[in-house]
Write a protein that holds these residues in place. Structure first.
Motif, PDB file in Angstrom:
ATOM      1  N   ILE A 162      21.402 -40.757 -24.394  1.00  0.00           N
ATOM      2  CA  ILE A 162      20.125 -41.056 -25.124  1.00  0.00           C
ATOM      3  C   ILE A 162      19.355 -41.367 -25.979  1.00  0.00           C
ATOM      4  O   ILE A 162      18.679 -41.996 -26.536  1.00  0.00           O
ATOM      5  CB  ILE A 162      19.637 -39.439 -25.422  1.00  0.00           C
ATOM      6  N   GLY A 163      20.691 -42.139 -26.957  1.00  0.00           N
ATOM      7  CA  GLY A 163      20.795 -43.080 -27.612  1.00  0.00           C
ATOM      8  C   GLY A 163      20.788 -44.291 -27.765  1.00  0.00           C
ATOM      9  O   GLY A 163      19.995 -45.708 -27.323  1.00  0.00           O
ATOM     10  N   GLY A 164      22.435 -44.694 -27.354  1.00  0.00           N
ATOM     11  CA  GLY A 164      23.253 -46.139 -26.972  1.00  0.00           C
ATOM     12  C   GLY A 164      24.201 -46.017 -27.923  1.00  0.00           C
ATOM     13  O   GLY A 164      24.746 -44.661 -27.910  1.00  0.00           O
ATOM     14  N   GLU A 165      24.743 -47.081 -27.584  1.00  0.00           N
ATOM     15  CA  GLU A 165      26.075 -47.402 -28.508  1.00  0.00           C
ATOM     16  C   GLU A 165      26.714 -47.355 -29.822  1.00  0.00           C
ATOM     17  O   GLU A 165      25.101 -47.111 -30.945  1.00  0.00           O
ATOM     18  CB  GLU A 165      26.654 -48.925 -28.733  1.00  0.00           C
ATOM     19  N   LEU A 166      27.001 -45.664 -29.875  1.00  0.00           N
ATOM     20  CA  LEU A 166      27.709 -45.429 -31.198  1.00  0.00           C
ATOM     21  C   LEU A 166      28.746 -46.425 -32.343  1.00  0.00           C
ATOM     22  O   LEU A 166      29.155 -46.374 -32.170  1.00  0.00           O
ATOM     23  CB  LEU A 166      28.127 -43.819 -31.371  1.00  0.00           C
ATOM     24  N   GLU A 167      28.308 -46.437 -33.948  1.00  0.00           N
ATOM     25  CA  GLU A 167      29.127 -46.723 -34.343  1.00  0.00           C
ATOM     26  C   GLU A 167      30.275 -46.475 -34.901  1.00  0.00           C
ATOM     27  O   GLU A 167      31.635 -46.019 -34.865  1.00  0.00           O
ATOM     28  CB  GLU A 167      28.681 -47.702 -35.061  1.00  0.00           C
ATOM     29  N   GLN A 168      29.581 -44.665 -35.596  1.00  0.00           N
ATOM     30  CA  GLN A 168      30.855 -43.662 -35.910  1.00  0.00           C
ATOM     31  C   GLN A 168      29.761 -42.533 -35.309  1.00  0.00           C
ATOM     32  O   GLN A 168      28.355 -42.005 -35.680  1.00  0.00           O
ATOM     33  CB  GLN A 168      30.859 -44.031 -37.429  1.00  0.00           C
ATOM     34  N   LEU A 169      31.038 -41.512 -35.245  1.00  0.00           N
ATOM     35  CA  LEU A 169      30.501 -39.889 -34.978  1.00  0.00           C
ATOM     36  C   LEU A 169      31.458 -38.539 -36.046  1.00  0.00           C
ATOM     37  O   LEU A 169      32.570 -39.241 -36.518  1.00  0.00           O
ATOM     38  CB  LEU A 169      30.709 -40.107 -33.554  1.00  0.00           C
ATOM     39  N   ARG A 170      30.606 -38.539 -36.645  1.00  0.00           N
ATOM     40  CA  ARG A 170      31.757 -37.371 -37.529  1.00  0.00           C
ATOM     41  C   ARG A 170      30.685 -36.003 -37.842  1.00  0.00           C
ATOM     42  O   ARG A 170      30.179 -35.855 -37.383  1.00  0.00           O
ATOM     43  CB  ARG A 170      31.645 -38.151 -39.271  1.00  0.00           C
ATOM     44  N   VAL A 171      32.315 -35.360 -37.721  1.00  0.00           N
ATOM     45  CA  VAL A 171      31.663 -33.851 -37.136  1.00  0.00           C
ATOM     46  C   VAL A 171      32.195 -33.309 -38.926  1.00  0.00           C
ATOM     47  O   VAL A 171      33.476 -33.487 -38.860  1.00  0.00           O
ATOM     48  CB  VAL A 171      31.857 -33.367 -36.232  1.00  0.00           C
ATOM     49  N   CYS A 172      31.291 -32.616 -39.446  1.00  0.00           N
ATOM     50  CA  CYS A 172      31.833 -31.314 -40.916  1.00  0.00           C
ATOM     51  C   CYS A 172      32.328 -30.517 -40.544  1.00  0.00           C
ATOM     52  O   CYS A 172      31.550 -29.628 -40.202  1.00  0.00           O
ATOM     53  CB  CYS A 172      31.076 -31.896 -41.835  1.00  0.00           C
ATOM     54  N   GLU A 173      33.558 -29.419 -40.638  1.00  0.00           N
ATOM     55  CA  GLU A 173      33.460 -28.359 -40.782  1.00  0.00           C
ATOM     56  C   GLU A 173      34.123 -28.058 -42.453  1.00  0.00           C
ATOM     57  O   GLU A 173      34.228 -28.309 -43.052  1.00  0.00           O
ATOM     58  CB  GLU A 173      34.999 -28.265 -39.967  1.00  0.00           C
ATOM     59  N   ASN A 174      32.951 -27.188 -42.902  1.00  0.00           N
ATOM     60  CA  ASN A 174      33.409 -26.834 -44.182  1.00  0.00           C
ATOM     61  C   ASN A 174      32.166 -25.634 -44.260  1.00  0.00           C
ATOM     62  O   ASN A 174      31.764 -25.090 -43.392  1.00  0.00           O
ATOM     63  CB  ASN A 174      31.998 -27.529 -45.344  1.00  0.00           C
ATOM     64  N   LEU A 175      32.675 -25.053 -45.484  1.00  0.00           N
ATOM     65  CA  LEU A 175      32.512 -23.606 -46.149  1.00  0.00           C
ATOM     66  C   LEU A 175      31.106 -23.777 -46.164  1.00  0.00           C
ATOM     67  O   LEU A 175      30.414 -22.839 -46.814  1.00  0.00           O
ATOM     68  CB  LEU A 175      33.780 -23.183 -46.838  1.00  0.00           C
ATOM     69  N   SER A 176      30.805 -24.631 -46.992  1.00  0.00           N
ATOM     70  CA  SER A 176      29.582 -24.725 -47.844  1.00  0.00           C
ATOM     71  C   SER A 176      28.180 -24.847 -46.450  1.00  0.00           C
ATOM     72  O   SER A 176      28.371 -25.558 -45.867  1.00  0.00           O
ATOM     73  CB  SER A 176      29.397 -25.522 -48.744  1.00  0.00           C
ATOM     74  N   ASP A 177      27.355 -23.859 -47.029  1.00  0.00           N
ATOM     75  CA  ASP A 177      26.228 -24.018 -46.117  1.00  0.00           C
ATOM     76  C   ASP A 177      25.234 -25.221 -45.469  1.00  0.00           C
ATOM     77  O   ASP A 177      24.476 -25.153 -44.563  1.00  0.00           O
ATOM     78  CB  ASP A 177      25.525 -22.234 -46.483  1.00  0.00           C
ATOM     79  N   HIS A 178      25.222 -26.588 -46.064  1.00  0.00           N
ATOM     80  CA  HIS A 178      24.196 -27.244 -46.383  1.00  0.00           C
ATOM     81  C   HIS A 178      25.514 -27.641 -45.721  1.00  0.00           C
ATOM     82  O   HIS A 178      24.876 -29.161 -45.256  1.00  0.00           O
ATOM     83  CB  HIS A 178      24.118 -28.133 -47.889  1.00  0.00           C
ATOM     84  N   LEU A 179      26.994 -28.421 -45.171  1.00  0.00           N
ATOM     85  CA  LEU A 179      27.082 -28.710 -45.101  1.00  0.00           C
ATOM     86  C   LEU A 179      27.917 -28.553 -43.169  1.00  0.00           C
ATOM     87  O   LEU A 179      28.389 -29.534 -42.593  1.00  0.00           O
ATOM     88  CB  LEU A 179      28.836 -29.766 -45.563  1.00  0.00           C
TER      89      LEU A 179
ATOM     90  N   ASP B 249      31.324 -34.335 -26.023  1.00  0.00           N
ATOM     91  CA  ASP B 249      29.802 -33.538 -25.265  1.00  0.00           C
ATOM     92  C   ASP B 249      28.891 -34.214 -26.430  1.00  0.00           C
ATOM     93  O   ASP B 249      28.010 -34.748 -25.770  1.00  0.00           O
ATOM     94  CB  ASP B 249      30.122 -31.492 -24.739  1.00  0.00           C
ATOM     95  N   ILE B 250      29.270 -34.513 -27.477  1.00  0.00           N
ATOM     96  CA  ILE B 250      28.285 -34.258 -28.204  1.00  0.00           C
ATOM     97  C   ILE B 250      28.568 -36.242 -27.498  1.00  0.00           C
ATOM     98  O   ILE B 250      27.216 -36.997 -28.124  1.00  0.00           O
ATOM     99  CB  ILE B 250      28.652 -34.007 -29.528  1.00  0.00           C
ATOM    100  N   PHE B 251      29.069 -36.940 -27.757  1.00  0.00           N
ATOM    101  CA  PHE B 251      29.367 -38.042 -27.557  1.00  0.00           C
ATOM    102  C   PHE B 251      28.942 -38.695 -26.813  1.00  0.00           C
ATOM    103  O   PHE B 251      28.108 -39.841 -26.761  1.00  0.00           O
ATOM    104  CB  PHE B 251      31.498 -38.534 -27.576  1.00  0.00           C
ATOM    105  N   GLU B 252      29.297 -38.326 -25.214  1.00  0.00           N
ATOM    106  CA  GLU B 252      28.808 -38.927 -24.155  1.00  0.00           C
ATOM    107  C   GLU B 252      26.674 -38.338 -24.569  1.00  0.00           C
ATOM    108  O   GLU B 252      26.492 -39.511 -23.750  1.00  0.00           O
ATOM    109  CB  GLU B 252      29.046 -37.571 -22.918  1.00  0.00           C
TER     110      GLU B 252
END
Length: 163
Positions: free
Chosen positions: A91-108, A83-86
């Motif tokens: 809305i933007g254009g071609e993506l080179e990279q897409l990363r999703v963080c799963e972390n216990l720290s609130d800031h990440l 969903d987020i990739f599409e």
């Protein structure tokens, strides 16, 4: 002197610039950090803070966590990722990279890093995301300091990515 400063820039020895912010685009100290967070005014990479929410943990009658099915967790993540990739490519254009963080720290936790091929595409996507945002939203959309290679934007905690 200049060579020494260039050598230590963005490392723990650099007492001026926050090395964690330069690496991750986020810092656990936030605005209270004693080091500088150089926030770019334009970048190929945008950071969607707190965007990904994993399925909530369920608990039994004794208050113990119920083990989550790994296939359900993977399906949930893959659906979000698609969903987020599409959305971002539309809305933007071609993506080179897409990363999703799963972390216990609130800031990440739940941070999504999207690196577009062109800065103009990232700017276009960021502007459209800001229009769609409904306050008070916990999701913040900003240009990221993680500019060169977002594959380096990893910490010691779990990090999920497919692209």
């Amino acid at each position: 002197m200049a060579q020494h400063l260039a050598k230590i820039f963005g490392t723990e020895e650099d007492k001026v610039n926050c090395p964690f912010y330069l690496k991750m685009g986020a810092c656990r100290h936030g605005d209270r950090c004693s080091r500088i967070h150089n926030r770019p005014i334009l970048s190929q990479t945008i950071l969607l803070q707190n965007m990904y929410l994993p399925p909530p943990q369920q608990y039994d009658d004794n208050g113990m966590p119920v083990p989550q099915d790994e296939d359900d967790l993977q399906d949930h993540f893959e659906e979000f990722y698609e969903d987020i990739f599409e959305e971002l490519t539309n809305i933007g254009g071609e993506l080179e990279q897409l990363r999703v963080c799963e972390n216990l720290s609130d800031h990440l936790a739940g941070n999504v890093y999207a690196k577009f091929r062109e800065e103009e595409d990232a700017e276009k996507a960021l502007q459209k995301l800001m229009v769609c945002r409904t306050p008070p939203s916990p999701i913040a959309f900003v240009f990221s300091a993680v500019i060169r290679n977002i594959t380096c934007a990893v910490c010691r905690m779990p990090f999920i990515s497919f692209f």
